[in-house]
Design an enzyme around this catalytic site. Sequence first.
Site, PDB file in Angstrom:
ATOM      1  N   LYS A  57       0.834  -1.200   0.000  1.00 41.71           N
ATOM      2  CA  LYS A  57       0.000   0.000   0.000  1.00 41.71           C
ATOM      3  C   LYS A  57       0.869   1.252   0.000  1.00 41.71           C
ATOM      4  CE  LYS A  57      -3.921  -2.145   2.395  1.00 41.71           C
ATOM      5  NZ  LYS A  57      -4.958  -1.854   1.387  1.00 41.71           N
ATOM      6  N   HIS A 101       0.631  -8.041   9.581  1.00 35.96           N
ATOM      7  CA  HIS A 101       0.399  -6.672   9.129  1.00 35.96           C
ATOM      8  C   HIS A 101       0.851  -5.624  10.147  1.00 35.96           C
ATOM      9  CE1 HIS A 101      -1.722  -8.553   5.977  1.00 35.96           C
ATOM     10  NE2 HIS A 101      -2.936  -8.544   6.478  1.00 35.96           N
ATOM     11  N   GLU A 134     -12.226  -3.543  11.289  1.00 33.76           N
ATOM     12  CA  GLU A 134     -13.093  -3.956  10.184  1.00 33.76           C
ATOM     13  C   GLU A 134     -14.540  -3.928  10.652  1.00 33.76           C
ATOM     14  OE1 GLU A 134     -11.286  -7.246   7.582  1.00 33.76           O
ATOM     15  OE2 GLU A 134     -10.486  -7.675   9.579  1.00 33.76           O
TER      16      GLU A 134
END
Length: 511
Positions: A210, A268, A244
Amino acid sequence: MSEVQERDPLPAGSGGRVGEASIGNTGLVVEPASMVIFGITGDLARKKLVPAIYDLVHGGQLPPDFDLVGFARDSTDVETRLREAVIAHARTPFDTSVWAALTERIHFVQGSFDDTAAFAGLAARLVELDVRRGKSGNYVFYLSVPPSSFASVCDQLAICGLNRSAHGWRRVVVEKPFGHDLASSQSLGVALERVFPPSSIYRIDHYLGKETVQNILALRFANGMFEPLWNNRHIDHVQITMAESVGVSGRAGYYDGVGAARDVIQNHLLQLLALIAMEEPVAFDADSIAAEKIKVLSATELLGPLAETSARGQYGAGVENGVPIPGLADEAGFPADSATETFAALTVGIATRRWAGVPFFIRTGKRLARRTAEIAVTLIPPAHGSPAARAAAVSNVLVFRVQPDDGIELHIGAKRPGGGMHIQPVSLGMDFRSVFDPAPEAYERLICDVLRGDATLFPRREEVECSWRVIDPLLEHWAGFGRPDNYPSGSAGPESAERILSRTGREWRSL
C-alpha cells in the site's frame, strides 16, 4: 482456454503502452516470464491476483511474453469464472480487447498437489511456452493455497526439476499465515528452503504494497523536520489500529482457531510497527531495509502484566441499519463454544535507546464501528509555560491513514476566533488521491516486484519469526482463560480494551 499464438503482444489499455517494461527505483526490469498460480480457482486468485494481473495488462505494465498458468483440481468453466472475477474486482474498467488478449496467455493444468504426473505435465507446458515464445525459463510459482500444502507443492516442483534452472530464474511466492506459532513457522521456513534458496522465496504481506505504508519511510527520512522528534524525548505513545466492520461470514474453515492476533497483528501490524520504529537504512534496498526491520522486531517485547495490558474479545449479535447481525457463535461453521478471538489488543515496548519507555498500543477487530487502518504517533504536550497555557495545550498527533482514505494528517492546536486564548484542535491533512494519480492496488505492485526480483516489500524469514516471538507468549497467556470477552457488533470492542489505556491516563482514538 486457447493455445498460445506466436508472440501475440498484450495490448495496453488507456493506462499505458504495448509491452512497456516497468522499471522501479532499483533499475530492475520486468522480464519475460511465466507465472503459475496454484489454486487459481480459489478466492484469493479470483478476487485479488487475476484482477491485479488484468490491471497490469490494461496499464501496459507486463512484457508481451508473459504467460499465466493456472493449476487446480477443478477445471470446470475456469475462463468464465475468472472473467466474472475481473469484472467484479479489477481496478480498471473491463475492456473486452484487453481481456481477449490476456486469455490467449492463460493456460490451465488440472491436478492435485500429490499428483506427480500433473506436475510433470506442468513442466512440459512451461517448456513448450518457453520454446514457442523464445523465453529463457523464468518462472514464478504463486502458492495461493493453504500453508499445509506449501511443502507438498514445493516437493513436487523439486521432483520435476522446476525449482532450478541453468538459464532463467525461479521464484516462489507464499501467502500468510506463515505458520500458526514460532515452531510451525520455523518448520515452514525449513520446508521452503529445502527446495528454494532464501533469495527466491517471496512472502506476501499485501499491506506492505500500500502506498501509504511505503510513504512512512518517505515521510520519515525525506523530511528533516521529523527525525529530531522521532524518539522517547518527544513521543508519548503510538497507536496502531486495523478495524473492520465486517465479520467472518464464510471464512469459518480458515478463521476458527486462528483469531485476530494471528491473522492480523503477527504480520500486518507488527510490520507497520517495524517501519515506524526502524532506524534509517544505509540504502533503500531489500537487504538494508530488512536488516533494520529485524533489529526493531528483535527488540520488541510484550509489556505486562498481560491481564492489564492486553485484551481479547468476540463479537456478539447486533443490528446494522435495522438488520440483525449474528454473533460469531451463530455464524455458519463456528462451534457455539468457540474460543476464537475476533478482537485483539496488546501493548509492546521496544528495548532500544530511541524507544525506551514509549508504549505501542496495537488493536484489531471485526464487526467494529467502522473500517479503518491507521498509525497514530502522539507527541508529548508542552510542559512549560503558565498553568493556563499548559492546560490549554493539545497533543500533536501525526496520523498515517492506510485505509480506506489513504493519506497523512497532522493534528495541532490553533486559536479559535474571538476574544481570549482558546485553543482548538485542528487537522492539517493530505489525501493521496487528491494529490497523486490513482495508485496501483497492492497486489499489482507486489506482483510486479516479484517479476522484477525486488524483495524490498517482502518480509524475510527472520522478520516473521521475530514477530511470532512477540505473539506466542500472549497466545499462551490467553489460552488459560476460556472464552474471550463479548462485545456488541458495531462497537469499539470489549470494555477490557478500554482499560488498557485508561490505566495509563490515555485513551484510544475513536472509531
